[in-house]
Design an enzyme around this catalytic site. Structure first.
Site, PDB file in Angstrom:
ATOM      1  N   LYS A   1     -11.837  11.828  -3.569  1.00 34.44           N
ATOM      2  CA  LYS A   1     -10.487  12.327  -3.308  1.00 34.44           C
ATOM      3  C   LYS A   1     -10.343  13.793  -3.672  1.00 34.44           C
ATOM      4  CE  LYS A   1      -8.108   8.544  -2.026  1.00 34.44           C
ATOM      5  NZ  LYS A   1      -7.264   8.444  -0.841  1.00 34.44           N
TER       6      LYS A   1
ATOM      7  N   ASP B   1      -2.748   5.915  -6.232  1.00 36.01           N
ATOM      8  CA  ASP B   1      -3.320   4.824  -7.015  1.00 36.01           C
ATOM      9  C   ASP B   1      -4.098   5.385  -8.197  1.00 36.01           C
ATOM     10  OD1 ASP B   1      -2.523   2.384  -5.827  1.00 36.01           O
ATOM     11  OD2 ASP B   1      -3.920   2.683  -4.172  1.00 36.01           O
TER      12      ASP B   1
END
Length: 402
Positions: A75, A123
């Protein structure tokens, strides 16, 4: 569960906009960006020949994203890149001249960045990337977290200077709240999922992931014949599938999308033939993949460029973590977080199922690529699931011959 892609668009070329987003020009753009990040290093591509032999395939390579920019996951490539692009575009608009990556540290650019606030739901891993991008340029940042985000991951995001906003419900609920709050407060949402009327910024996030695919292809001795890649909302899987389709054309590998069986929104989208939102169920150990609604732009790409969709269980995910931590004799140990080994979990499931192997053409000549999408971003959780300290696993090197 495994299904072959039933969509009528399967195998068709990408839409022109998606091809531009994920093709060769995107890789060149990312190279220019990464050249101006002093903390950039290509992440390792790890060969696992002993596990490949055990599984009956010709080669198995793992792209290990656990060290990317010090954030512990793939990410790191997406959210920060999108933030940088958005700041530079706004600076160019206000200054009335071109502004490039070399200008990221310029006072006039940082002054403009300081007036901007970026927000997202997470998340855990995407929020860290957005927060890092904002911190690099001096922007403000607000990250929305739901109850399932562990305290260790929340603390890591806060440590980058982000404001933490807690939201009841699931990840998908926090996505909706991020959009609502941002509209009310004039913030810019940097989401890794898309919805009608909101595609460009998630596209930039996806574009960032092209870098790891390019690095993997450059390091592999031969292109893969099969790729197993995990999905939450589908952005990573779409970036991998789309870039491979553009880069390799007819030689592209068979691409299998792997999801938790408790949160398989992409598989259900494939069945329905359109993006769907599924009901939230019991939490999954694969917390970074616990998403219940497929990204629109991701599905548009996956409908064409993914070949199969499958699910793995909680036990499969934990087994993959442990298999990487305690490798076959001669292979390197790898620290994989709860979601990091999900692609490998899919391969392990397929390797033990003759019907699935035949359906995917995954025989003795197969060359497999998987991605370790995260390391031990919650060290206590890793110890609970693996029974080892991640620092010891990381320092173990190759398993001794036995």
């Amino acid at each position: 569960m495994l299904i072959l892609n039933p969509d009528p668009a399967h195998g068709a070329p990408l839409d022109a906009a998606d091809a531009a987003l994920l093709g060769a020009d995107a890789a060149d753009e990312l190279a220019r960006y990464l050249a101006h990040r002093p903390d950039h290093r290509p992440t390792p591509l790890i060969a696992l020949p002993c596990l490949a032999a055990r599984l009956g395939v010709a080669a198995l390579h793992l792209k290990d994203e656990s060290t990317r920019f010090g954030l512990g996951s793939f990410k790191a490539l997406g959210g920060a890149y999108a933030v940088v692009r958005l700041v530079l575009e706004e600076a160019a608009r206000r200054l009335g001249r071109p502004v490039g990556y070399a200008d990221m540290g310029a006072p006039e650019v940082r002054n403009i960045a300081a007036t901007m606030t970026f927000a997202c739901a997470t998340d855990g891993n995407h929020g860290r990337s957005v927060a890092q991008g904002a911190a690099m340029l001096g922007s403000r940042c607000a990250i929305l977290v739901h109850a399932g985000v562990s305290p260790a991951r929340v603390a890591a995001i806060a440590g980058l200077g982000a404001e933490i906003i807690r939201v009841d419900g699931t990840y998908d609920d926090s996505v909706e709240e991020a959009a609502r709050l941002s509209a009310a407060r004039g913030w810019t949402v940097v989401s890794d999922t898309s919805w009608p009327g909101y595609e460009r910024i998630p596209g930039l996030v996806m574009q960032g992931y092209v870098a790891m695919v390019d690095e993997a292809l450059a390091a592999m001795p031969a292109p893969p014949t099969h790729v197993f890649v995990q999905a939450g909302v589908g952005g990573l899987a779409a970036a991998v599938a789309g870039h491979l389709a553009e880069r390799l054309g007819a030689r592209r590998p068979t691409l299998v999308v792997v999801e938790p069986d408790r949160a398989a929104c992409v598989l259900e989208t494939a069945r329905a033939g359109r993006p769907v939102r599924i009901a939230a169920g019991a939490p999954t150990v694969m917390a970074m993949l616990e998403c219940y609604e497929t990204s629109l732009v991701a599905w548009r790409i996956l409908a064409r460029a993914a070949d199969a969709f499958m699910t793995v269980s909680e036990e499969d995910a934990v087994a993959a973590m442990n298999r990487l931590a305690r490798p076959e004799a001669g292979d390197m140990a790898v620290v994989a977080g709860e979601s990091g080994g999900a692609g490998l979990a899919g391969l392990l499931r397929v390797a033990g199922d003759a019907g699935a192997r035949q359906a995917l053409g995954c025989g003795a000549e197969a060359r497999i690529l998987v991605f370790n999408t995260e390391g031990a971003t919650d060290t206590a959780r890793y110890r609970d699931l693996v029974g080892l300290d991640p620092a010891l696993v990381a320092g173990a090197g190759s398993a001794p011959d036995q």
